[in-house]
Design a protein around this motif. Sequence first.
Motif, short mmCIF file in Angstrom:
data_model
loop_
_atom_site.label_atom_id
_atom_site.label_comp_id
_atom_site.label_asym_id
_atom_site.label_seq_id
_atom_site.Cartn_x
_atom_site.Cartn_y
_atom_site.Cartn_z
N GLU A 270 0.84 -1.21 0.00
CA GLU A 270 0.00 0.00 0.00
C GLU A 270 0.87 1.25 0.00
OE1 GLU A 270 -2.93 2.59 0.07
OE2 GLU A 270 -3.58 0.51 0.19
N ASP A 271 0.41 2.28 -0.70
CA ASP A 271 1.16 3.54 -0.73
C ASP A 271 0.72 4.51 0.37
OD1 ASP A 271 -1.31 4.13 -1.88
OD2 ASP A 271 -0.49 5.48 -3.37
N ASP A 272 -0.45 4.35 0.94
CA ASP A 272 -0.93 5.22 2.01
C ASP A 272 -0.75 4.50 3.35
OD1 ASP A 272 -2.34 6.76 3.86
OD2 ASP A 272 -3.97 7.21 2.46
N PRO A 273 0.13 5.00 4.21
CA PRO A 273 0.41 4.30 5.47
C PRO A 273 -0.83 4.06 6.33
CG PRO A 273 1.73 6.33 5.31
CD PRO A 273 0.89 6.24 4.07
N ARG A 274 -1.82 4.94 6.25
CA ARG A 274 -3.06 4.75 7.04
C ARG A 274 -3.74 3.43 6.68
NH1 ARG A 274 -6.81 9.65 5.60
NH2 ARG A 274 -6.33 8.80 3.57
N ASN A 275 -3.61 3.05 5.42
CA ASN A 275 -4.33 1.87 4.94
C ASN A 275 -3.65 0.56 5.30
OD1 ASN A 275 -6.16 3.66 3.87
ND2 ASN A 275 -5.33 3.54 1.81
N LEU A 276 -2.56 0.63 6.04
CA LEU A 276 -1.88 -0.60 6.49
C LEU A 276 -2.22 -0.96 7.93
CD1 LEU A 276 1.58 -0.01 4.79
CD2 LEU A 276 -0.14 -1.73 4.18
N ALA A 277 -2.81 -0.04 8.69
CA ALA A 277 -3.09 -0.29 10.11
C ALA A 277 -4.08 -1.44 10.30
CB ALA A 277 -3.58 0.98 10.80
N ALA A 278 -5.21 -1.41 9.63
CA ALA A 278 -6.21 -2.46 9.80
C ALA A 278 -5.70 -3.83 9.33
CB ALA A 278 -7.51 -2.09 9.10
N PRO A 279 -5.10 -3.94 8.13
CA PRO A 279 -4.58 -5.24 7.74
C PRO A 279 -3.54 -5.79 8.72
CG PRO A 279 -4.69 -3.80 5.84
CD PRO A 279 -4.99 -2.96 7.05
N HIS A 280 -2.68 -4.91 9.23
CA HIS A 280 -1.68 -5.35 10.22
C HIS A 280 -2.37 -5.87 11.47
CE1 HIS A 280 1.34 -4.84 13.44
NE2 HIS A 280 2.14 -5.33 12.50
N ALA A 281 -3.38 -5.16 11.95
CA ALA A 281 -4.13 -5.59 13.13
C ALA A 281 -4.85 -6.92 12.89
CB ALA A 281 -5.13 -4.52 13.55
N MET A 282 -5.15 -7.21 11.64
CA MET A 282 -5.82 -8.46 11.28
C MET A 282 -4.83 -9.60 11.09
SD MET A 282 -8.47 -6.71 8.58
CE MET A 282 -9.44 -8.14 8.16
N GLY A 283 -3.53 -9.32 11.20
CA GLY A 283 -2.52 -10.36 11.10
C GLY A 283 -1.75 -10.40 9.80
N MET A 284 -1.97 -9.46 8.92
CA MET A 284 -1.25 -9.44 7.64
C MET A 284 0.14 -8.86 7.79
SD MET A 284 -3.77 -8.08 4.67
CE MET A 284 -4.27 -9.32 3.50
N ARG A 285 1.02 -9.27 6.90
CA ARG A 285 2.31 -8.62 6.73
C ARG A 285 2.01 -7.32 5.97
NH1 ARG A 285 5.75 -10.71 10.15
NH2 ARG A 285 5.96 -12.94 9.90
N THR A 286 2.77 -6.27 6.26
CA THR A 286 2.49 -4.99 5.62
C THR A 286 3.74 -4.40 4.97
OG1 THR A 286 2.81 -3.84 7.72
CG2 THR A 286 0.54 -4.44 7.13
N VAL A 287 3.55 -3.85 3.77
CA VAL A 287 4.64 -3.24 3.02
C VAL A 287 4.18 -1.88 2.53
CG1 VAL A 287 6.23 -3.47 1.08
CG2 VAL A 287 5.38 -5.54 2.25
N HIS A 288 4.89 -0.85 2.95
CA HIS A 288 4.61 0.51 2.50
C HIS A 288 5.43 0.75 1.24
CE1 HIS A 288 5.24 5.05 3.07
NE2 HIS A 288 4.01 4.88 2.63
N VAL A 289 4.75 1.10 0.14
CA VAL A 289 5.40 1.33 -1.15
C VAL A 289 5.26 2.81 -1.48
CG1 VAL A 289 5.49 0.68 -3.58
CG2 VAL A 289 4.74 -1.00 -1.86
N ALA A 290 6.35 3.55 -1.29
CA ALA A 290 6.33 4.99 -1.51
C ALA A 290 7.76 5.51 -1.58
CB ALA A 290 5.56 5.69 -0.41
#
Length: 180
Positions: free
Chosen positions: A136-156
Motif C-alpha cells: 500500500e502507498d498510504d500508510p493509514r491503509n496498512l493499520a487495519a490489515p496489520h491488526a488483522m494479522g497481515m504482513r504490511t509493506v509501505h510502497v512509496a
Amino acid sequence: MTAWVMQALQVQKAEADRLRRHYWQLYGTTLAGLMAEHNMDPEGYLHAVHDIRFDALQPDPDLAAQISALPGRRIVYTNGSAPYAEKVLAARGLTGCFHAIYGVEHAGFRPKPERAAFETVFARDGVDPARAAMFEDDPRNLAAPHAMGMRTVHVAPEPHEAPHIEHHTDDLGGFLARLR
C-alpha cells in the motif's frame, strides 16, 4: 476531484479543494466525505473523477514478471473503482497479473482505512490475513490489515515510521525480486 466537488456543491475552487482534502483526511476518501456529509451518489462521482487519460503511465514488464511469479492468490483492492483499477493495470502492462480486482464498490463504498472495508473485501475473496501481505502507498491503509494479522509493506518514495508498517520500499519490483 476538485472540479467535481465545485460543480456538485456549488462552491468556489478554493473551498472545493479544502473540502476534498478535509474529507480525505477525515473519512479516508473524498467520496466517503461527500457521501457522509452531502448524501452524494457514489456512482456518478466515481465515473466522473476516473474519466482521465493514462498517457503518463508506462508499462513495466519487469514488475509484471515479479508480480506474476509470486505464489498464491494476488488481488488488487483500491479505494477507486474496479473499472478504473483495470485501466491503470492495463496502462502499466499488469493485466493478467492478478486473480481479482476489487474497488470501493465491493466494500459497500466504505473506504480504506476502515477495518470493515477490508473485512468485506477479504471475506469476499477468501483472504486469510495470517497468510497474506498488503502492499500500500498510504500508510493509514496498512493499520487495519496489520491488526488483522497481515504482513504490511509501505510502497512509496519516502519511508513512514509506524508500528503497523513492517517493510518499506521505493522499488516494488526490486523488493519482490528479493523476496523470491
